[in-house]
Design an enzyme around this catalytic site. Structure first.
Site, PDB file in Angstrom:
ATOM      1  N   LYS A  80       0.862  -1.197   0.000  1.00  0.00           N
ATOM      2  CA  LYS A  80       0.000   0.000   0.000  1.00  0.00           C
ATOM      3  C   LYS A  80       0.889   1.235   0.000  1.00  0.00           C
ATOM      4  CE  LYS A  80      -4.039   1.834   2.509  1.00  0.00           C
ATOM      5  NZ  LYS A  80      -4.950   1.628   3.657  1.00  0.00           N
ATOM      6  N   SER A 155      -9.825   1.582   2.402  1.00  0.00           N
ATOM      7  CA  SER A 155      -8.913   2.330   1.559  1.00  0.00           C
ATOM      8  C   SER A 155      -7.842   1.475   0.885  1.00  0.00           C
ATOM      9  CB  SER A 155      -8.228   3.421   2.376  1.00  0.00           C
ATOM     10  OG  SER A 155      -7.430   2.846   3.381  1.00  0.00           O
ATOM     11  N   SER A 179     -10.100  -0.652   6.629  1.00  0.00           N
ATOM     12  CA  SER A 179      -9.467  -0.537   5.313  1.00  0.00           C
ATOM     13  C   SER A 179      -8.723  -1.761   4.808  1.00  0.00           C
ATOM     14  CB  SER A 179      -8.498   0.639   5.311  1.00  0.00           C
ATOM     15  OG  SER A 179      -9.212   1.812   5.050  1.00  0.00           O
TER      16      SER A 179
HETATM   17  N1  GLN Z   1     -13.494   3.638   5.491  1.00  0.00           N
HETATM   18  C1  GLN Z   1     -12.998   4.095   6.740  1.00  0.00           C
HETATM   19  C2  GLN Z   1     -12.753   5.576   6.701  1.00  0.00           C
HETATM   20  O1  GLN Z   1     -13.024   6.149   5.715  1.00  0.00           O
HETATM   21  C3  GLN Z   1     -11.773   3.335   7.142  1.00  0.00           C
HETATM   22  C4  GLN Z   1     -10.513   3.867   6.610  1.00  0.00           C
HETATM   23  C5  GLN Z   1      -9.305   3.085   7.043  1.00  0.00           C
HETATM   24  O2  GLN Z   1      -9.425   2.068   7.712  1.00  0.00           O
HETATM   25  N2  GLN Z   1      -8.144   3.608   6.715  1.00  0.00           N
HETATM   26  O3  GLN Z   1     -12.301   6.157   7.631  1.00  0.00           O
END
Ligand code: GLN
Length: 476
Positions: A80, A155, A179
């Site tokens: 990532k 994400s 994410s």
């Molecule tokens: N979808 C969640 C958010 O927008 C989780 C994001 C994440 O885990 N980095 O915060």
């Protein structure tokens, strides 16, 4: 020789390289070939580290020859692009870090390098990991390999789709509120959010520091375990990592008691997701596990409190992007103007939204009303989990209330997007480990879309997750 990437896992790849069926270089080249073929459409990779990957593969082949290879030697991985790999461009999918080259390795990368893993490239994410679809990336959306009109989740959408399209054998993601797990459920991969403090975040670009964890996205639970074993551990560069002498794993049972908080699965859960969840429960029962309904009395507040605490931490962490130290600089008349211009141009709408929200909940007068209340509730939720784990070994929910949605479907409705995190944020809020495993498919417009279920275990209970996850997937 054509390598069967679809049915490969880490142990099989290791055995094949050991016995000489194919070399690490051939394996890396096979993945680079798939990336070249599919990435222009899927957009999982933002940066391909081709030259270095091939060098690392040659190093791995040397290790196979001299007998120093370990399980991860020569295993091609996607990283990532918010995890630093020295010398490689690392943007966290933000314009503000457009030309930033990492000047050191993250601790997890250092550990994987020591094991001899191969890094194929940096993969897409929502800007600074904020989002659930990769639509917030400054470098385009990552499409779902199962249906390219749909999102890959987020994400860590790049990580999950890289593995799902056979563009990497496994990947690293980060998880602040889901994410790793949500894109895994959208792309049919296994995703592990580790116990808070079990894996060092040194060298991961911070989002919400009391929530962030790094973890694997993989094709099997066994693969996730192999990567976890390599990257875990105390690190003096991350003061939140748990000292080794305090690590106490729960006991593993052959037959487990699985807690299901049904009261939490009401509105807004897709009917096919619910049907698949019930089928998964039946399967677990047939494997000899006991299902027990449980109450987590305050879990309904987890999403609301997450969306207070997380932006508060985001606004603090993102203050460091000022045009002076990292990346982009848009000059104005003076220092303050430089700062304002750089940030106005450098951050996308979601990053700005969260900086504003976070600054608001931390500001004088609102701090007590929002931030303090949320942190108090967080403690109460932790107690609920402690209590629940007195009676059950794991807690089970669907990973996401919906399957992969269409690109653009929720992009203009942040609240709808936030609701998709309903089942995943609580593990981050209380710090427990959680794994998403594939649980089948649902059909939409003639396409098969993967679904996933999520097991949560007590703190430091990754071992329990591996056991139940393997059992569910019939992995030996
Ligand atoms: N979808 C969640 C958010 O927008 C989780 C994001 C994440 O885990 N980095 O915060």
């Amino acid at each position: 020789m054509k390598i069967d990437l679809k049915n490969l896992n880490i142990r099989k790849a290791h055995d094949s390289m050991k016995s000489g069926d194919f070399s690490a270089r051939e394996l890396t080249e096979a993945y680079l070939g798939v990336i070249k073929e599919k990435n222009s459409n899927i957009n999982a990779y933002l940066h391909i580290f081709e030259e270095n990957a091939l060098k690392q593969a040659d190093e791995a082949d040397k290790r196979f020859r001299d007998g120093t290879a370990v399980l991860l030697t020569g295993i091609p991985m996607a990283i990532k692009n918010n995890i630093l790999v020295k010398g490689e461009i690392t943007t966290a999918s933000s314009k503000i870090l457009e030309n930033y080259h990492a000047i050191y390795d993250a601790t997890v990368i250092e550990k994987l390098k020591r094991a001899g893993a191969v890094f194929l490239g940096g993969v897409n994410l929502d800007e600074f990991a904020m989002g659930g679809s990769t639509e917030n990336s400054a470098y385009g959306v990552t499409k779902n390999p199962y249906d390219d009109t749909r999102v890959s989740g987020g994400s860590s959408g790049g990580s999950a789709s890289a593995v799902a399209m056979d563009g990497a054998l496994s990947a690293l993601g980060t998880d602040t509120g889901g994410s790793i797990r949500q894109p895994s459920s959208f792309c049919g991969t296994v995703g592990l959010k580790t116990t808070y403090g079990r894996v060092s975040r040194y060298g991961a670009i911070a989002m919400g520091s009391s929530l962030d964890q790094i973890g694997p996205i993989a094709k099997t639970v066994d693969d996730a375990e192999i990567i976890y074993d390599c990257i875990k551990g105390e690190d003096k560069m991350d003061s939140q990592t748990i000292p080794e002498n305090l690590i106490k794993e729960p006991k593993i049972k052959e037959k487990m008691t699985i807690g299901v908080p049904r009261h939490f699965m009401k509105d807004g859960v897709d009917l096919d997701v619910m049907k698949n969840f019930e089928e998964s429960l039946e399967k677990l029962k047939s494997l000899g596990h006991e299902i027990k309904e449980i109450e987590l009395p305050n879990i309904d507040y987890s999403l609301a409190t997450y969306y207070i605490i997380m932006p508060a931490e985001v606004s603090t962490n993102l203050a460091r992007f000022d045009g002076v130290r990292f990346g982009l600089l848009k000059e104005g008349e003076n220092g303050i103007q430089d700062y304002m211009k750089t940030r106005a141009v450098g951050f996308g709408p979601e990053a700005r939204r969260r900086i504003i929200l976070g600054t608001y909940v931390l500001s004088a007068g609102y701090y007590d009303a929002y931030y303090n209340k949320a942190t108090a509730l967080r403690e109460i939720m932790k107690k609920d989990f402690v209590k629940a784990f007195e009676n059950v070994d794991v807690i089970l929910t669907p990973t996401s209330p919906i399957p992969a949605f269409k690109i653009g479907e929720k992009a203009n409705d942040p609240v709808q997007m936030y609701l998709a995190d309903i089942f995943t944020v609580s593990a981050n809020m209380v710090g427990v480990p959680a794994i998403s495993v594939p649980s089948g498919f649902t059909e939409r417009e003639g396409k098969q879309l993967p679904l996933g279920i999520q097991f949560m275990a007590p703190w430091m209970g990754e071992n329990v997750l591996f056991k139940i996850g393997k059992d569910f997937l019939n992995e030996k």
